[in-house]
Design an enzyme around this catalytic site. Structure first.
Site, PDB file in Angstrom:
ATOM      1  N   ARG A  23      38.925  33.344  55.005  1.00  0.00           N
ATOM      2  CA  ARG A  23      39.546  32.044  55.253  1.00  0.00           C
ATOM      3  C   ARG A  23      39.572  31.694  56.737  1.00  0.00           C
ATOM      4  O   ARG A  23      40.544  31.081  57.213  1.00  0.00           O
ATOM      5  CB  ARG A  23      40.987  32.018  54.731  1.00  0.00           C
ATOM      6  CG  ARG A  23      41.086  32.014  53.238  1.00  0.00           C
ATOM      7  CD  ARG A  23      41.055  30.571  52.728  1.00  0.00           C
ATOM      8  NE  ARG A  23      41.604  30.503  51.413  1.00  0.00           N
ATOM      9  CZ  ARG A  23      42.747  29.875  51.103  1.00  0.00           C
ATOM     10  NH1 ARG A  23      43.432  29.232  51.990  1.00  0.00           N
ATOM     11  NH2 ARG A  23      43.159  29.878  49.870  1.00  0.00           N
ATOM     12  N   ARG A  27      43.248  25.486  57.224  1.00  0.00           N
ATOM     13  CA  ARG A  27      44.307  24.621  57.746  1.00  0.00           C
ATOM     14  C   ARG A  27      44.968  25.079  59.035  1.00  0.00           C
ATOM     15  O   ARG A  27      45.651  24.302  59.686  1.00  0.00           O
ATOM     16  CB  ARG A  27      45.389  24.435  56.667  1.00  0.00           C
ATOM     17  CG  ARG A  27      44.971  23.432  55.617  1.00  0.00           C
ATOM     18  CD  ARG A  27      45.895  23.496  54.428  1.00  0.00           C
ATOM     19  NE  ARG A  27      45.764  24.803  53.798  1.00  0.00           N
ATOM     20  CZ  ARG A  27      46.385  25.172  52.679  1.00  0.00           C
ATOM     21  NH1 ARG A  27      47.212  24.343  52.100  1.00  0.00           N
ATOM     22  NH2 ARG A  27      46.204  26.364  52.167  1.00  0.00           N
ATOM     23  N   ARG A  36      40.695  16.990  56.899  1.00  0.00           N
ATOM     24  CA  ARG A  36      41.439  16.926  55.631  1.00  0.00           C
ATOM     25  C   ARG A  36      42.285  15.661  55.509  1.00  0.00           C
ATOM     26  O   ARG A  36      42.673  15.281  54.411  1.00  0.00           O
ATOM     27  CB  ARG A  36      42.308  18.174  55.457  1.00  0.00           C
ATOM     28  CG  ARG A  36      41.565  19.334  54.905  1.00  0.00           C
ATOM     29  CD  ARG A  36      41.212  19.173  53.423  1.00  0.00           C
ATOM     30  NE  ARG A  36      42.301  19.637  52.565  1.00  0.00           N
ATOM     31  CZ  ARG A  36      43.026  18.868  51.783  1.00  0.00           C
ATOM     32  NH1 ARG A  36      42.789  17.575  51.727  1.00  0.00           N
ATOM     33  NH2 ARG A  36      43.984  19.370  51.037  1.00  0.00           N
ATOM     34  N   ASP A  72      35.124  27.077  47.773  1.00  0.00           N
ATOM     35  CA  ASP A  72      36.297  27.683  47.139  1.00  0.00           C
ATOM     36  C   ASP A  72      35.825  28.550  45.982  1.00  0.00           C
ATOM     37  O   ASP A  72      34.622  28.615  45.686  1.00  0.00           O
ATOM     38  CB  ASP A  72      37.283  26.615  46.666  1.00  0.00           C
ATOM     39  CG  ASP A  72      38.617  27.222  46.219  1.00  0.00           C
ATOM     40  OD1 ASP A  72      39.023  28.263  46.758  1.00  0.00           O
ATOM     41  OD2 ASP A  72      39.251  26.644  45.309  1.00  0.00           O
ATOM     42  N   TYR A 149      42.234  32.611  36.352  1.00  0.00           N
ATOM     43  CA  TYR A 149      42.557  31.227  36.741  1.00  0.00           C
ATOM     44  C   TYR A 149      42.282  30.267  35.589  1.00  0.00           C
ATOM     45  O   TYR A 149      43.070  29.364  35.308  1.00  0.00           O
ATOM     46  CB  TYR A 149      41.764  30.807  37.986  1.00  0.00           C
ATOM     47  CG  TYR A 149      42.552  29.837  38.826  1.00  0.00           C
ATOM     48  CD1 TYR A 149      43.417  30.306  39.807  1.00  0.00           C
ATOM     49  CD2 TYR A 149      42.488  28.467  38.617  1.00  0.00           C
ATOM     50  CE1 TYR A 149      44.178  29.444  40.566  1.00  0.00           C
ATOM     51  CE2 TYR A 149      43.247  27.585  39.375  1.00  0.00           C
ATOM     52  CZ  TYR A 149      44.087  28.086  40.345  1.00  0.00           C
ATOM     53  OH  TYR A 149      44.843  27.219  41.088  1.00  0.00           O
TER      54      TYR A 149
HETATM   55  O1  CP3 Z   1      36.932  33.244  53.246  1.00  0.00           O
HETATM   56  C1  CP3 Z   1      36.749  32.135  52.701  1.00  0.00           C
HETATM   57  O2  CP3 Z   1      36.757  31.087  53.323  1.00  0.00           O
HETATM   58  C2  CP3 Z   1      36.408  32.163  51.233  1.00  0.00           C
HETATM   59  C3  CP3 Z   1      36.702  30.947  50.448  1.00  0.00           C
HETATM   60  C4  CP3 Z   1      37.958  30.972  49.607  1.00  0.00           C
HETATM   61  C5  CP3 Z   1      38.962  29.961  49.615  1.00  0.00           C
HETATM   62  N1  CP3 Z   1      39.936  30.342  48.753  1.00  0.00           N
HETATM   63  C6  CP3 Z   1      38.916  28.691  50.388  1.00  0.00           C
HETATM   64  C7  CP3 Z   1      40.052  27.770  50.231  1.00  0.00           C
HETATM   65  C8  CP3 Z   1      38.367  31.948  48.700  1.00  0.00           C
HETATM   66  C9  CP3 Z   1      37.678  33.237  48.323  1.00  0.00           C
HETATM   67  C10 CP3 Z   1      39.616  31.533  48.170  1.00  0.00           C
HETATM   68  C11 CP3 Z   1      40.432  32.320  47.209  1.00  0.00           C
HETATM   69  C12 CP3 Z   1      40.946  31.596  46.045  1.00  0.00           C
HETATM   70  N2  CP3 Z   1      41.005  30.256  45.894  1.00  0.00           N
HETATM   71  C13 CP3 Z   1      41.473  32.186  44.869  1.00  0.00           C
HETATM   72  C14 CP3 Z   1      41.606  33.653  44.589  1.00  0.00           C
HETATM   73  C15 CP3 Z   1      42.936  34.165  45.035  1.00  0.00           C
HETATM   74  C16 CP3 Z   1      43.002  34.408  46.509  1.00  0.00           C
HETATM   75  O3  CP3 Z   1      43.910  33.828  47.133  1.00  0.00           O
HETATM   76  O4  CP3 Z   1      42.192  35.176  47.023  1.00  0.00           O
HETATM   77  C17 CP3 Z   1      41.859  31.143  44.040  1.00  0.00           C
HETATM   78  C18 CP3 Z   1      42.501  31.288  42.679  1.00  0.00           C
HETATM   79  C19 CP3 Z   1      41.551  29.949  44.707  1.00  0.00           C
HETATM   80  C20 CP3 Z   1      41.790  28.570  44.251  1.00  0.00           C
HETATM   81  C21 CP3 Z   1      42.547  27.868  45.295  1.00  0.00           C
HETATM   82  N3  CP3 Z   1      41.951  27.182  46.315  1.00  0.00           N
HETATM   83  C22 CP3 Z   1      43.944  27.783  45.432  1.00  0.00           C
HETATM   84  C23 CP3 Z   1      44.959  28.425  44.527  1.00  0.00           C
HETATM   85  C24 CP3 Z   1      44.175  26.981  46.542  1.00  0.00           C
HETATM   86  C25 CP3 Z   1      45.493  26.421  47.016  1.00  0.00           C
HETATM   87  C26 CP3 Z   1      46.304  27.400  47.747  1.00  0.00           C
HETATM   88  C27 CP3 Z   1      45.900  27.440  49.180  1.00  0.00           C
HETATM   89  O5  CP3 Z   1      46.030  28.510  49.768  1.00  0.00           O
HETATM   90  O6  CP3 Z   1      45.529  26.412  49.746  1.00  0.00           O
HETATM   91  C28 CP3 Z   1      42.909  26.651  47.118  1.00  0.00           C
HETATM   92  C29 CP3 Z   1      42.639  25.906  48.332  1.00  0.00           C
HETATM   93  C30 CP3 Z   1      41.717  26.547  49.327  1.00  0.00           C
HETATM   94  N4  CP3 Z   1      40.761  27.496  49.091  1.00  0.00           N
HETATM   95  C31 CP3 Z   1      41.638  26.207  50.698  1.00  0.00           C
HETATM   96  C32 CP3 Z   1      40.569  26.952  51.261  1.00  0.00           C
HETATM   97  C33 CP3 Z   1      40.032  26.889  52.673  1.00  0.00           C
HETATM   98  C34 CP3 Z   1      42.554  25.226  51.388  1.00  0.00           C
HETATM   99  C35 CP3 Z   1      41.997  23.871  51.249  1.00  0.00           C
HETATM  100  C36 CP3 Z   1      42.843  22.802  51.802  1.00  0.00           C
HETATM  101  O7  CP3 Z   1      44.007  22.641  51.433  1.00  0.00           O
HETATM  102  O8  CP3 Z   1      42.272  22.100  52.608  1.00  0.00           O
END
Ligand code: CP3
Length: 342
Positions: A23, A27, A36, A72, A149
């Site tokens: 990540r 944000r 965003r 994602d 999920y």
């Molecule tokens: O390293 C990376 O950048 C890999 C990409 C990645 C993201 N999320 C980008 C993201 C990965 C591998 C994830 C993990 C993920 N995402 C999971 C597995 C559990 C975990 O936390 O490892 C799941 C179920 C998701 C689905 C998801 N996407 C959720 C539940 C959320 C909201 C919660 C949160 O932390 O924002 C997202 C949003 C998300 N995924 C963002 C990013 C960069 C934030 C996007 C934004 O709000 O702009």
């Protein structure tokens, strides 16, 4: 090219320990928050030019050793016919989660080369933009984490519906895992074809299972995906969290690099995984909220546990938290490079 990351994946000697952060785009960065304000997450992920811009933001800001394509975990679920809705402040929600055999049978057969073409295009463009300066990592969610999920419908701490399906309808469970494993294997192969120079399989939630259930209900499917990815020839990173009770099983299932979280000290984890594998990790992301001196102390401790053995890639044990100060990220990258010089 800065090749420490790929060298460490292959356990070759390096001048200092490579570092990238899960990540690393997101944000906590002002530039990301500005984008965003104008676009939803879905728009950013599905517009290759924007996804590339976000992929580059952290590698411009910090001296990182790899880029990871901005995307994602959930686009594969959409590609297979589930409706994923991004609820502001809550994350993605599936209003009609998978709960029955009929739901699983209704999943769409889909070729990721078509349904996830936007990711492949983003990878292709990101490789051009990086121009050989830094390696690019592709990724996908592992079958268990995706299935959880799809069944729970949102972020669930304790995936009780998923476990209930596993025990009550094992045949449905196995069918679902088979469908996800097949799709994800083809997706990772396509990412490598598009230009990904390493791939990471995220099994973020598999720590919810006992070792015996992992072996029975999950391991064969993760193994299938990891073997397909490894057959492409690029290094494959196998990531999980909360799996300190079964690191040996995770390692046995596959991956050139095993990524571990902070709940197990790195030296103990490496010994259990075996030194014939590379290791990635394992700072607690919350330590980036600590005073810089404490951050330095904990980073150095991990480097000492790795002991300059070839095959350590520094990373967090999970993703960067949104409230992370950028000064902390800059400091961490500098400390890891400086304190690990061979
Ligand atoms: O390293 C990376 O950048 C890999 C990409 C990645 C993201 N999320 C980008 C993201 C990965 C591998 C994830 C993990 C993920 N995402 C999971 C597995 C559990 C975990 O936390 O490892 C799941 C179920 C998701 C689905 C998801 N996407 C959720 C539940 C959320 C909201 C919660 C949160 O932390 O924002 C997202 C949003 C998300 N995924 C963002 C990013 C960069 C934030 C996007 C934004 O709000 O702009």
């Amino acid at each position: 090219m800065k090749d420490r990351f790929l060298k460490a994946c292959r356990r070759e000697p390096v001048d200092c320990t490579p570092i990238w952060l899960m990540r690393q785009a997101g944000r906590y960065m002002e530039a990301y928050r500005r984008l965003r304000e104008r676009y939803t997450m879905a728009q950013l992920v599905k517009t290759p030019e924007l996804a590339v811009e976000i992929t580059l933001q952290p590698v411009r800001a910090f001296d990182l050793d790899a880029a990871i394509i901005y995307s994602d975990l959930l686009p594969p679920l959409e590609a297979m016919g589930l409706e994923v809705e991004f609820v502001e402040g809550e994350g993605p929600v599936i209003r009609q989660p998978l709960r029955s055999r009929a739901d699983v049978e209704a999943l769409r057969e889909s070729d990721p080369r078509e349904s996830l073409n936007f990711v492949l295009q983003a990878i292709c463009l990101a490789r051009q933009a990086l121009d050989g300066r830094l390696p690019l990592i592709g990724f996908a969610g592992a079958p268990f984490t995706l299935a959880t999920y799809a069944i729970e419908g949102s972020n669930a701490r304790n995936p009780v519906h998923a476990k209930a399906l596993m025990y009550q309808e094992p045949q449905t469970w196995h069918l679902l895992m088979e469908r996800f494993a097949h799709f994800i294997a083809r997706y990772l192969e396509a990412q490598v074809e598009a230009g990904a120079q390493a791939v990471q399989l995220f099994d973020s939630w598999v720590g919810a299972l006992s070792p015996a259930d992992y072996a029975r209900y999950v391991a064969p499917y993760s193994r299938y995906v990891l073997q397909a990815a490894q057959a492409t020839g690029v290094p494959v990173i196998h990531f999980s969290t909360g799996t300190g009770g079964m690191l040996e099983h995770i390692a046995a299932v596959g991956g050139d690099v095993i990524a571990v979280d902070w709940r197990t000290p790195l030296d103990v984890a490496w010994q259990r995984i075996g030194y014939q594998r590379a290791i990635q990790g394992n700072l607690d992301p919350a330590v980036l909220l600590a005073p810089l001196e404490e951050l330095r102390r904990q980073a150095v401790q991990i480097l000492e546990q790795a002991g300059n053995r070839p095959g350590h890639i520094f990373n967090l044990g999970h993703g960067v938290l949104p409230q992370t100060p950028i000064e902390a990220v800059a400091h961490l990258v500098e400390v890891v490079h400086r304190e690990s010089q061979r």
